[in-house]
Motif scaffolding. Structure first.
Motif, short mmCIF file in Angstrom:
data_model
loop_
_atom_site.label_atom_id
_atom_site.label_comp_id
_atom_site.label_asym_id
_atom_site.label_seq_id
_atom_site.Cartn_x
_atom_site.Cartn_y
_atom_site.Cartn_z
N TYR A 88 60.54 31.70 69.04
CA TYR A 88 60.12 32.42 67.85
C TYR A 88 58.80 33.11 68.13
CZ TYR A 88 57.57 33.00 63.47
OH TYR A 88 56.80 33.49 62.46
N ASP A 89 58.80 34.42 68.00
CA ASP A 89 57.60 35.22 68.23
C ASP A 89 57.34 36.05 66.97
OD1 ASP A 89 55.54 36.79 69.05
OD2 ASP A 89 56.55 37.66 70.78
N ALA A 90 56.28 35.72 66.25
CA ALA A 90 55.98 36.41 64.99
C ALA A 90 55.73 37.90 65.20
CB ALA A 90 54.77 35.76 64.32
N LYS A 91 55.29 38.30 66.37
CA LYS A 91 54.99 39.71 66.62
C LYS A 91 56.26 40.57 66.68
CE LYS A 91 50.77 38.64 69.21
NZ LYS A 91 50.08 38.75 70.52
N LYS A 92 57.40 39.93 66.93
CA LYS A 92 58.63 40.72 67.05
C LYS A 92 59.09 41.29 65.71
CE LYS A 92 60.72 39.14 71.31
NZ LYS A 92 61.97 38.71 71.97
N VAL A 93 58.59 40.74 64.62
CA VAL A 93 58.93 41.31 63.31
C VAL A 93 58.38 42.73 63.22
CG1 VAL A 93 58.64 41.09 60.83
CG2 VAL A 93 59.04 39.06 62.21
N GLU A 151 65.56 39.04 61.88
CA GLU A 151 66.38 39.60 60.78
C GLU A 151 66.27 38.74 59.53
OE1 GLU A 151 71.05 40.67 59.74
OE2 GLU A 151 70.52 39.79 61.66
N GLU A 152 66.27 37.42 59.69
CA GLU A 152 66.17 36.55 58.53
C GLU A 152 64.83 36.73 57.81
OE1 GLU A 152 68.64 34.25 57.19
OE2 GLU A 152 69.56 35.87 58.33
N VAL A 153 63.77 36.83 58.58
CA VAL A 153 62.45 37.02 57.97
C VAL A 153 62.41 38.35 57.22
CG1 VAL A 153 60.01 37.39 58.48
CG2 VAL A 153 61.26 35.58 59.66
N GLU A 199 66.91 35.40 69.24
CA GLU A 199 65.59 35.67 68.68
C GLU A 199 65.65 36.79 67.65
OE1 GLU A 199 62.46 36.08 71.62
OE2 GLU A 199 63.68 34.99 73.09
N ALA A 200 66.50 37.80 67.89
CA ALA A 200 66.57 38.91 66.95
C ALA A 200 67.08 38.45 65.59
CB ALA A 200 67.48 40.01 67.52
#
Length: 802
Positions: free
Chosen positions: A412-417, A463-465, A458-459
């Motif tokens: 989980y990488d918060a920056k990917k959002v 998407e859920e976020v 991870e994607a």
């Protein structure tokens, strides 16, 4: 997926309005298809009170009642046995529509006594099947709306029913609790905890369960059962019946209704066997050849290997994950039951359902994937509800196999959002969202819950976020250009030309067709193809064995299909490739138009006529002009064999053929079953030369302020001389001064030959002279006229007609 608002609130503690919930559901990807306002059909009815009731003077079973309503005291004749003084009733006034009996009331006379309305039963208002008497309410004021009383005392009867569309990747949303979880994560309330308390078994189950070797690894890896003795299977309570009716299910009995409740409430399909009808123990196995099952839908299905069945020692008693059997089904006389909760493989369940053509709520859920970790907990909850509603004594749980391990962890990488979605969401909010959805977070690793089989990377976490935060918050931002300045055109010159051809043909009134690039062998051979080079190795049908050598056969087949359906006048076109070989590059881009029948509908002015080759020629020239072709082209008669030999032409620039037009050969029309005549044209788009000047601006419009001069000439020529040859010769007399040459008359036949000699005809042309620098003198006009006569005589042998 259907549910009611009060049902949702069993799982979600919320103060949100119905509109807020509906908007949030659609925004979360759970599209709301419909909302049924069940209170609307009851909105006209009010409460009233019976002041006095007496026997009807002319009927033993009728009573005449004086009823206090919001409009004053009314007289109503009633046949209900419980109609009496002092009760509070539901009043239907004259003019009201009563849904249960499909009648709009009016003032009437019953056995000579006038009646102003009626007092309704539950069945007449479609609240239940109760019709032994009129509704007696324990409370309520005269004039109060009945729907308001129901909202306070029986909200399940008038709750809005919500119908949402579930995508195949969201099986968790096939239960009301799954929907409540999403809404809670969005912030519309708090998800109520699910109280799972193990129910102590009072004895060992007399029915054991075994998973056969051919199913335990995949088809049915986990089976949980429980024996309950001494249960009473009567009607389910009113709240449960109303809940099922609201979503379109028919209440059957308490035990059956409980299984339906768990299917829609917790996405946990169950089945209940009449234990006294089960012979011996239960084995989950594959069906054997020759076995059959009488299912709960009343149909008998032939079974075979590949189908998972739940069988006793004698025969199959149910189809795993699809439907139970009629023989071991519960009834009003059922006392001892065996409750089943199992996990069945989605693919095998779907295959079984399709093979047997069975659609059921259980299959719909199992083939999408239910929560494999909820099997035993589902049994505990179901046992408690059965004991509460039906009584009985439970056994210890019987369990075979183990839950499928769905544990998987993704980084989980918060920056990917930001990088994947483009939304700035604080990391703390992201973590709170995932945890609210049931994810387990440890450091930078996230573990999806067992009820979310759609989370596969991870994607999906990103998407859920984004989904919970709302994708409507995305802001459109222009992409940065790779190079400064005006970007280069995206379309190639040939793509621009193809677009121009398509738009021009549509503007001319043609309808575009998109036909297959494959045609049958005989049709391909008819149009110059059909050889081995264009034959397909693996055709999809016998009518699509070869690559098309031309676009015309596809259009003719489309015309034949339309004519077979009564559409006789057609204008069709297609732009696409035609193939003259099987190697890369052995194809040409063509634009083909086809005219069949008349050019206009019938009218009182006589404007209707059949399409001819000149219509095809004019349309072909219009398309060529749009493509930038030179105005002056040569026309010859050397057309292909599928064109009419005397009514077709080939347009070219020297040896370069750019178009063909004319009538389609009658033999071709007969073979293609087209009722003719039919005219067509084919333009070789890639053969049209591009302009030498590639400027982005048009050339200056050449206009002259000097008066033009027109002169007419009539030439006597041989019958075989083409008019175009004469026109081209006249045009070449002075290319700078002669603006146009047009034929305006032709004199042929016996009379012409009698005047001018055998084998002769007369062609008359109009020549327009347009000076540029000065007005023409008579001498200059005569000089040009002489050159025209000389050129025509040299090219055609024609002489001026005397």
């Amino acid at each position: 997926m259907k549910f009611t608002l009060s049902w949702l609130k069993d799982h979600l503690e919320t103060e949100a309005t119905l509109d807020e919930i509906l908007y949030a559901l659609t925004d979360l990807g759970l599209e709301v298809e419909a909302v049924e306002d069940r209170a609307a059909r009851l909105s006209a009815f009010t409460l009233a009170k019976v002041l006095h009731a007496e026997q009807h003077p002319d009927a033993d079973k009728l009573r005449v009642c004086r009823v206090m309503t919001d409009e004053g005291e009314k007289q109503i004749v009633c046949g209900a046995p419980n109609a009496r003084e002092g009760i509070t009733v539901v009043l239907c006034k004259p003019g009201d529509y009563v849904p249960g009996i499909d009648v709009t009331l009016g003032v009437g006379k019953i056995r000579g006594v006038e009646s102003h309305g009626m007092m309704a039963s539950e069945r007449e208002l479609e609240l239940s099947d109760e019709h032994d008497g009129i509704i007696e309410l324990p409370s309520g004021e005269v004039g109060e709306r009945f729907v308001d009383w129901l909202a306070q005392n029986r909200p399940g009867a008038v709750d809005p029913m919500i119908y949402i569309k579930i995508t195949p990747n969201r099986p968790d949303a096939l239960g009301v609790r799954g929907l409540a979880r999403d809404l809670a994560a969005r912030g519309l309330g708090t998800l109520k905890p699910l109280d799972i308390q193990p129910v102590k078994g009072e004895f060992d189950s007399p029915i054991s369960v075994t998973l056969a070797d051919d199913v335990k690894d995949k088809a049915c890896p986990h089976f949980v059962g429980r024996y309950i003795r001494g249960a009473k299977n009567g009607p389910s309570p009113l709240w449960l019946q109303e809940r099922l009716k609201a979503i379109g299910l028919r209440p059957i009995s308490a035990l059956v209704d409980i299984t339906n409740l768990f299917t829609f409430d917790l996405n946990r399909p169950l089945h209940v066997f009449d234990a006294d009808k089960v012979h011996g123990s239960i084995t989950v196995r594959q069906a054997r050849e020759g076995e059959s099952l009488l299912a709960l839908d009343g149909k008998t299905y032939d079974l075979g290997p590949g189908i998972t069945v739940i069988a006793d020692d004698q025969a199959p008693e149910g189809l795993g994950g699809v439907m139970g059997g009629e023989v071991s089904g519960v009834s009003e006389d059922t006392v001892n039951v065996f409750v089943e909760a199992a996990y069945f493989d989605p693919i095998i369940t779907a295959t079984t359902g399709r093979r047997l053509k069975i659609n059921s709520d259980a299959r719909y859920r199992f083939e999408r994937g239910i929560d494999p970790a909820f099997t035993r907990d589902g049994m505990e909850l179901a046992t408690k509800v059965i004991l509460d509603l039906c009584g009985g004594e439970p056994s210890a749980i019987v369990e075979a196999g183990a839950p499928v391990d769905t544990t998987r962890t993704y980084r989980y990488d918060a920056k990917k959002v930001v990088s994947l979605v483009g939304m700035n969401i604080a990391e703390g909010d992201q973590r709170a969202t995932l945890e609210a959805l049931g994810f387990t977070l440890k450091g930078d690793m996230a573990t999806p819950p067992s009820w979310r089989p759609d989370i596969l990377g991870e994607a999906d976490l990103v998407e859920e976020v984004a989904r919970i935060a709302s994708l409507t918050k995305l802001e459109g931002k222009p992409m940065r250009r790779t190079k400064p300045g005006v970007p280069k055109p995206i379309l190639t010159p040939m793509q621009v030309r193809e677009k121009a051809a398509r738009r021009t043909l549509a503007a001319l009134g043609y309808n575009e067709c998109v036909t297959y690039s494959f045609i049958d062998g005989p049709s391909a051979a008819m149009f110059g193809g059909g050889d081995e080079a264009t034959r397909l190795e693996n055709p999809i049908s016998s009518e699509m064995t070869h690559m098309r050598p031309d676009l015309l056969p596809g259009l003719l087949q489309a015309a034949a299909r339309n004519q077979a359906r009564g559409f006789m006048d057609l204008a069709l076109f297609e732009v696409g490739p035609a193939f003259h070989g099987g190697e890369p590059g052995e194809q040409a881009l063509m634009a083909t138009g086809l005219l069949v029948g008349a050019t206009a509908p019938r009218d009182p002015y006589g404007s209707r006529r059949m399409a001819d080759l000149y219509d095809a020629k004019a349309d072909a020239e219009a398309v060529l002009a749009a493509l930038g072709a030179p105005q002056k082209v040569q026309i010859s008669r050397k057309a292909d064999a599928w064109w009419h030999p005397g009514r077709s032409g080939v347009m070219g620039l020297g040896p370069n053929v750019i178009a063909t037009f004319g009538e389609v050969h009658p033999k071709v029309l007969k073979a293609m079953d087209v009722k003719g005549p039919a005219v067509a044209f084919t333009i070789r788009v890639e053969a049209v030369p591009f302009p030498k000047s590639k400027t982005t601006t048009r050339a200056a419009l050449g206009r002259s302020d000097l008066q033009a001069v027109e002169r007419d000439f009539a030439f006597v020529v041989d019958k075989g001389v083409e008019a175009l040859a004469l026109v081209n010769a006249a045009q070449g007399a002075d290319k700078a001064l002669i603006e146009s040459v047009a034929v305006f008359d032709q004199f042929t036949g016996e009379k012409a030959e009698a005047q001018m000699g055998a084998g002769k005809k007369s062609l008359a042309v109009s020549v327009r002279l347009q000076p540029r620098d000065k007005t023409l003198t008579d001498e200059e006009i005569e000089a040009v006229s002489a050159k025209i006569v000389e050129k025509v005589a040299k090219a055609t042998g024609g002489v001026l007609r005397g």
